[in-house]
Motif scaffolding. Structure first.
Motif, PDB file in Angstrom:
ATOM      1  N   GLU A  33     -30.242 -34.904  18.814  1.00 16.71           N
ATOM      2  CA  GLU A  33     -31.576 -34.768  19.397  1.00 16.71           C
ATOM      3  C   GLU A  33     -31.478 -34.601  20.904  1.00 16.71           C
ATOM      4  N   ASP A  34     -32.350 -33.775  21.452  1.00 17.68           N
ATOM      5  CA  ASP A  34     -32.393 -33.672  22.917  1.00 17.68           C
ATOM      6  C   ASP A  34     -33.440 -34.660  23.437  1.00 17.68           C
ATOM      7  N   ASP A  35     -33.495 -34.821  24.756  1.00 16.81           N
ATOM      8  CA  ASP A  35     -34.401 -35.795  25.358  1.00 16.81           C
ATOM      9  C   ASP A  35     -35.860 -35.541  24.982  1.00 16.81           C
ATOM     10  N   LEU A  38     -36.429 -36.934  21.510  1.00 15.59           N
ATOM     11  CA  LEU A  38     -36.405 -38.399  21.512  1.00 15.59           C
ATOM     12  C   LEU A  38     -37.645 -38.982  22.156  1.00 15.59           C
ATOM     13  N   ASP A  39     -38.195 -38.297  23.146  1.00 11.30           N
ATOM     14  CA  ASP A  39     -39.408 -38.772  23.811  1.00 11.30           C
ATOM     15  C   ASP A  39     -40.606 -38.803  22.865  1.00 11.30           C
ATOM     16  N   GLN A  50     -31.048 -47.362  23.186  1.00  8.92           N
ATOM     17  CA  GLN A  50     -31.609 -46.025  23.055  1.00  8.92           C
ATOM     18  C   GLN A  50     -30.642 -45.072  22.349  1.00  8.92           C
ATOM     19  N   SER A  51     -29.902 -45.632  21.397  1.00  8.58           N
ATOM     20  CA  SER A  51     -28.929 -44.846  20.645  1.00  8.58           C
ATOM     21  C   SER A  51     -29.372 -44.582  19.214  1.00  8.58           C
TER      22      SER A  51
END
Length: 111
Positions: A33-35, A38-39, A50-51
């Motif tokens: 996943e990219d940021d 994940l956001d 945050q893993s």
């Protein structure tokens, strides 16, 4: 083994299972996943490192309901890739269902 498996042709067994979401606190981890992706996951469902997804014991905090009866993912639309790749009847599904004493699912034949 076929006698021990249930046939799910035409229906998804996931909403009456939830075993894969309650297998290990280390399983619902973030991988590709990219940021931005994940956001989209609400912070209360993300672990402190945050893993991966936050778990209560071995159960993902985003899982609602009772294992083997009626379950749902409260972040289904934005769930991590590892959750998206687990499919009814695959090896991960079978491993999780065995752990919870649920019958195995006969996986669909390849197209």
């Amino acid at each position: 083994m076929a006698g021990d498996a249930i046939d799910t042709a035409g229906e998804s067994p996931c909403q009456s299972c939830g075993a894969c979401c309650s297998y290990s606190e280390n399983w619902p981890r973030f991988t590709i996943e990219d940021d931005a992706q994940l956001d989209l996951i609400p912070a209360q469902f993300v672990n402190a490192r945050q893993s991966g997804m936050r778990c209560e014991g071995d159960r993902c905090s985003a899982l609602s309901g009772k294992i083997g009866e009626a379950t749902r993912c409260v972040v289904y639309a934005v769930r991590p890739e590892v959750c998206r790749t687990c499919q009814p009847g695959d090896a991960e599904c079978a491993m999780a269902r065995r752990r919870h004493g649920l019958p195995l699912i006969a996986s669909a034949p390849p197209d």
